[in-house]
Scaffold this motif. Structure first.
Motif, PDB file in Angstrom:
ATOM      1  N   LEU A  86     -10.744   0.541   1.641  1.00  0.00           N
ATOM      2  CA  LEU A  86      -9.309   0.302   1.819  1.00  0.00           C
ATOM      3  C   LEU A  86      -8.838   0.600   3.239  1.00  0.00           C
ATOM      4  CD1 LEU A  86      -7.879   1.456  -1.609  1.00  0.00           C
ATOM      5  CD2 LEU A  86      -7.989  -0.842  -0.675  1.00  0.00           C
ATOM      6  N   LYS A  87      -9.783   0.882   4.127  1.00  0.00           N
ATOM      7  CA  LYS A  87      -9.400   1.046   5.529  1.00  0.00           C
ATOM      8  C   LYS A  87      -9.685  -0.234   6.308  1.00  0.00           C
ATOM      9  CE  LYS A  87      -8.890   5.684   5.261  1.00  0.00           C
ATOM     10  NZ  LYS A  87      -7.782   6.508   5.731  1.00  0.00           N
ATOM     11  N   SER A  88     -10.237  -1.202   5.641  1.00  0.00           N
ATOM     12  CA  SER A  88     -10.607  -2.423   6.350  1.00  0.00           C
ATOM     13  C   SER A  88      -9.607  -3.539   6.078  1.00  0.00           C
ATOM     14  CB  SER A  88     -12.004  -2.849   5.902  1.00  0.00           C
ATOM     15  OG  SER A  88     -12.133  -4.248   6.068  1.00  0.00           O
ATOM     16  N   PRO A  89      -8.865  -3.930   7.106  1.00  0.00           N
ATOM     17  CA  PRO A  89      -7.896  -5.011   6.944  1.00  0.00           C
ATOM     18  C   PRO A  89      -8.539  -6.285   6.379  1.00  0.00           C
ATOM     19  CG  PRO A  89      -7.608  -3.979   9.066  1.00  0.00           C
ATOM     20  CD  PRO A  89      -8.841  -3.387   8.466  1.00  0.00           C
ATOM     21  N   HIS A  90      -9.744  -6.624   6.864  1.00  0.00           N
ATOM     22  CA  HIS A  90     -10.392  -7.846   6.358  1.00  0.00           C
ATOM     23  C   HIS A  90     -10.479  -7.808   4.847  1.00  0.00           C
ATOM     24  CE1 HIS A  90     -13.010  -6.902  10.021  1.00  0.00           C
ATOM     25  NE2 HIS A  90     -11.985  -7.594  10.426  1.00  0.00           N
ATOM     26  N   GLN A  91     -11.039  -6.703   4.393  1.00  0.00           N
ATOM     27  CA  GLN A  91     -11.289  -6.596   2.956  1.00  0.00           C
ATOM     28  C   GLN A  91      -9.989  -6.648   2.185  1.00  0.00           C
ATOM     29  OE1 GLN A  91     -13.789  -3.777   1.099  1.00  0.00           O
ATOM     30  NE2 GLN A  91     -15.280  -3.747   2.764  1.00  0.00           N
ATOM     31  N   LYS A  92      -9.008  -5.925   2.671  1.00  0.00           N
ATOM     32  CA  LYS A  92      -7.754  -5.866   1.941  1.00  0.00           C
ATOM     33  C   LYS A  92      -7.103  -7.242   1.879  1.00  0.00           C
ATOM     34  CE  LYS A  92      -6.046  -2.498   4.281  1.00  0.00           C
ATOM     35  NZ  LYS A  92      -5.301  -1.336   4.795  1.00  0.00           N
ATOM     36  N   ILE A  93      -7.172  -7.954   2.982  1.00  0.00           N
ATOM     37  CA  ILE A  93      -6.564  -9.279   3.001  1.00  0.00           C
ATOM     38  C   ILE A  93      -7.266 -10.197   2.021  1.00  0.00           C
ATOM     39  CG2 ILE A  93      -6.293 -11.337   4.422  1.00  0.00           C
ATOM     40  CD1 ILE A  93      -5.650  -9.479   6.753  1.00  0.00           C
ATOM     41  N   MET A  94      -8.587 -10.127   2.040  1.00  0.00           N
ATOM     42  CA  MET A  94      -9.331 -10.980   1.101  1.00  0.00           C
ATOM     43  C   MET A  94      -8.986 -10.604  -0.333  1.00  0.00           C
ATOM     44  SD  MET A  94     -11.294 -13.514   1.610  1.00  0.00           S
ATOM     45  CE  MET A  94     -10.685 -14.495   0.251  1.00  0.00           C
ATOM     46  N   ASP A 108      -5.876  -1.445  10.985  1.00  0.00           N
ATOM     47  CA  ASP A 108      -5.413  -1.018   9.670  1.00  0.00           C
ATOM     48  C   ASP A 108      -4.064  -0.325   9.714  1.00  0.00           C
ATOM     49  OD1 ASP A 108      -5.780  -0.867   6.903  1.00  0.00           O
ATOM     50  OD2 ASP A 108      -6.402   1.217   7.064  1.00  0.00           O
ATOM     51  N   TYR A 144      -1.834 -11.487  10.914  1.00  0.00           N
ATOM     52  CA  TYR A 144      -3.218 -11.096  11.194  1.00  0.00           C
ATOM     53  C   TYR A 144      -4.089 -12.338  11.366  1.00  0.00           C
ATOM     54  CZ  TYR A 144      -7.652  -8.641  10.588  1.00  0.00           C
ATOM     55  OH  TYR A 144      -8.900  -8.130  10.768  1.00  0.00           O
ATOM     56  N   TYR A 178      -6.233  -9.213  -1.419  1.00  0.00           N
ATOM     57  CA  TYR A 178      -4.853  -9.648  -1.673  1.00  0.00           C
ATOM     58  C   TYR A 178      -4.837 -11.131  -2.025  1.00  0.00           C
ATOM     59  CZ  TYR A 178       0.158 -10.274  -0.807  1.00  0.00           C
ATOM     60  OH  TYR A 178       1.492 -10.562  -0.933  1.00  0.00           O
ATOM     61  N   LEU A 179      -5.518 -11.908  -1.204  1.00  0.00           N
ATOM     62  CA  LEU A 179      -5.517 -13.349  -1.438  1.00  0.00           C
ATOM     63  C   LEU A 179      -6.191 -13.687  -2.753  1.00  0.00           C
ATOM     64  CD1 LEU A 179      -6.250 -14.685   2.143  1.00  0.00           C
ATOM     65  CD2 LEU A 179      -4.068 -14.359   0.983  1.00  0.00           C
ATOM     66  N   GLU A 183       0.817  -1.212   0.000  1.00  0.00           N
ATOM     67  CA  GLU A 183       0.000   0.000   0.000  1.00  0.00           C
ATOM     68  C   GLU A 183       0.849   1.260   0.000  1.00  0.00           C
ATOM     69  OE1 GLU A 183      -3.324  -0.536   2.924  1.00  0.00           O
ATOM     70  OE2 GLU A 183      -2.377  -2.498   3.063  1.00  0.00           O
ATOM     71  N   ILE A 230      -0.218 -10.423   6.652  1.00  0.00           N
ATOM     72  CA  ILE A 230      -1.472 -11.157   6.514  1.00  0.00           C
ATOM     73  C   ILE A 230      -1.432 -12.433   7.335  1.00  0.00           C
ATOM     74  CG2 ILE A 230      -2.830 -12.494   4.881  1.00  0.00           C
ATOM     75  CD1 ILE A 230      -2.274 -10.298   2.836  1.00  0.00           C
TER      76      ILE A 230
END
Lengths: 410, 410
Positions: free
Chosen positions: A391-399, B359, B401, A401-402, A360, B398
């Motif tokens: 893009l402030k949500s770690p969950h979303q970003k991780i998903m 985040d 996390y 990314y994966l 990021e 990740i």
DNA sequence: AAAGCATTTGTGATAATTCACAAACGCACT
DNA sequence: AGTGCGTTTGTGAATTATCACAAATGCTTT
């Protein structure tokens, strides 16, 4: 004078030990005979003056790695491999090596082993060197005889290894029996390595690779096989460090040595997890394969990941992917991004993937994409508008990314 | 006088429209009849003086949400639901509501609908109110008759819904036929909601929930079913916003309204992904179920995740955990952090978890941890020193996390 | 050709972050 | 009590990210 012109090493000596003693007798120096992997084959006994390197070699039944390294660095071993002539080595204090002369035991261009003569009592004169060459010729026939049995064994080993790799030998007992038959010590834990070159593995390359693997003190190779451009090893890490750390450092030295000594670069390497029974070899092999797959498809930082245990989240991509397939999951956000890209000829998908992959970081990402920072900023804003990605949500970003990585892998 | 003592609404009127006109005749005021969900059933026509709220109701075929909200806030609807007596409502300018009188149409304690009388031409006197009560009684029998068919339909609907939820009706055509038979408009896209209460869902509670779902303008409920303490809905988001945003805002208003109006709190809600064909209803239902499972297992921050699309990586935690267990994986970094914390009485573990969860925002994280920003910065630096965690590597972060979350879960 | 729209790039201001450094604190150890 | 170590907090500067705007581009639509 007459004596010197005839060959004192004619005839058979029954064993290499006898030959070693004979050479030592003739030259009046301590003698050591090694195989092509610097494993000790025989040494003369009736001399007591020697140097630390020879002692270490005899004690450890192989030439210490640092000695081999040093000999490579000084170009001694390449010179030995290239000619039948004896090579004089000046003492190398750092590794406890006194003055000595070596000659390679060769059949055509193939090196079968080495004879080492320590110059502790006297310096060898030209005649001595001529005699040493004759000794090497004598040793050659002996070594060749020893290898006749080896060829057949080698075939059996290959067969056994492939059965283990493919899971066609599911009983531990049977595997142990076979290993015993083939005279292989069933050392555990073990790891499957894959060493992948850019070109086909020729018998010569195979020999080089096995040489490095054998000389390297980190691992003990039990079985090996060449498979098109891959070399497969089943090996047991040896040493007081963590087994997997040993595996990693083996791979690292393997890279540098292949480059330095055989000018082979662009090698990929991978190894699976530690197995504690031979029935798990298949698993370790598959894991090593998946490491290679990750390296090839994802590139970037994953190229430095060689061990399955280092894969981190990449270990689980296949599991995640399978579950996604089962439940018909689709990442709506990525789909709509791709749709938008298609309709508007934009690159929002690649933009987001690059941005997330590069931690990021606006600078790095805009640089990698060859765009202005504000363009990247604008695109990210648009991505947010189009897809309701937060893009402030770690969950979303991780998903995300994966899913990006999964899309690349599968 | 004699006329006032008899019931002018005796007998049948053929339709509710006729009844509405009759009431309007008798009271000389515009009349509107609604069902229990404030859906327009009938309205008197020969009057032209009216107010904006009534116009909006007739145009939209239902009472606007903000009007309903306002009536709840003023306690009008609860009063109507509790008694048969007419209730006078003073004009509420904000929502375009003029002075009016309402009465509920009830069978025992169950509300079937409402009659609204606008006091534009005249104010109703006590006698008028008595007549209005008689009108409600007359409407009651008509509404009950209308509901006889509904009961049977309701059973069929339940059956259809369960078949769809369990995937026992895999042909889209058959589903569409069934929906047509049951007089349900096959509106797509649709979403499956699960609304989970703490106690068993009684018929009364079911009614309340359906009331809120129907009154709410965000979604259009196609099918519903109660299942122990869960209420299942198949609904189509209605509006110009993103469908899933509508779903979310429905859930949010549902929470507050259940609490404000029916004093039911501690509700959990979840919904699956948007489906574009009715064969996918099963999928959406399973997704909603897994959202609920995550909420219950993880709690805390995940409680605000109601949509499957918001779930991110959480759906895969169990799968990942299982695989980790199988291969004896342990996150060495987290282990060494915990070890360090234990030895030095520090909070590096919690620090890193908070930082990653928020985040990687220094402000938020330092605030949440009640420490100075620089302290957080220092700790992160220490974490890097102690564990060789690289906070610039997305893939490491990740994995960390996920392991943090897995450690919480299992 | 003109207008509208999404996109890209540039400029400059503002906010947030990272870093360097100093000072102080708490605690274990001597 | 003093010392050393790890930790916390404060200050200020340097770097970086973010935002607001303007201008230009390219592309489609009218």
């Amino acid at each position: 004078m007459k004596e010197y012109q005839t060959d004192p090493f004619k005839g058979t000596f029954g064993s290499l030990e006898n030959l070693a003693d004979k050479i030592s007798d003739v030259l009046s120096c301590p003698v050591t005979i090694e195989d092509q992997n610097h494993r000790l084959l025989a040494y003369s006994t009736h001399e007591d003056s020697t140097d630390p390197a020879r002692v270490a070699t005899i004690i450890g039944r192989r030439v210490p790695e640092k000695v081999v390294n040093s000999l490579w660095k000084d170009g001694v071993i390449p010179r030995l491999q290239e000619s039948d002539d004896p090579v004089r080595v000046s003492s190398i204090q750092k590794v406890g090596l006194g003055d000595r002369v070596a000659v390679s035991i060769r059949k055509n261009s193939e090196v079968l082993g080495y004879i080492w003569v320590l110059e502790v009592e006297k310096k060898l004169n030209p005649d001595d060197l001529r005699l040493l060459k004759l000794a090497a010729a004598s040793a050659k026939s002996q070594l060749l005889q020893m290898q006749i049995g080896t060829k057949k064994k080698e075939e059996n080993r290959q067969e056994l290894f492939w059965k283990m790799l493919t899971g066609n030998l599911p009983q531990e007992k049977r595997i142990l029996e076979k290993l015993h038959e083939l005279n292989i010590l069933p050392v555990l834990p073990a790891v499957v390595f894959i060493l992948q070159l850019q070109k086909e593995i020729t018998p010569a390359l195979e020999k080089d690779i096995l040489y490095l693997a054998a000389v390297n003190q980190k691992i003990n190779v039990l079985l090996s096989a060449a498979d098109s451009n891959q070399m497969l090893l089943l090996a047991s890490p040896v040493g007081k460090e963590q087994p997997l750390d040993l595996a990693k450092s083996f791979v690292e030295t393997f890279f540098t040595h292949m480059k330095e000594r055989f000018s082979v670069s662009e090698i990929k390497a991978a190894y699976g997890s530690l197995v504690t029974s031979f029935t798990q070899v298949e698993k370790s092999y598959k894991e090593a394969s998946s490491v290679l797959a990750v390296q090839e498809k994802l590139g970037g930082e994953t190229l430095s990941l060689t061990g399955y245990h280092e894969l981190g989240i990449y270990q689980f991509l296949d599991t995640i992917y399978e579950k996604q397939q089962r439940q018909g999951y689709q990442n709506e956000m990525l789909k709509s991004l791709q749709e938008y890209d298609r309709l508007h000829k934009t690159e929002l998908y690649r933009t987001l993937e690059t941005y997330l992959t590069l931690d990021e970081n606006l600078n790095k990402a805009s640089e990698a994409l060859h765009i202005h920072m504000n363009t990247l900023l604008y695109r990210l804003k648009r991505i947010g508008e189009i897809t309701n990605i937060d893009l402030k949500s770690p969950h979303q970003k991780i998903m995300l990314y994966l899913d990006f990585k999964i899309n690349r892998l599968f």
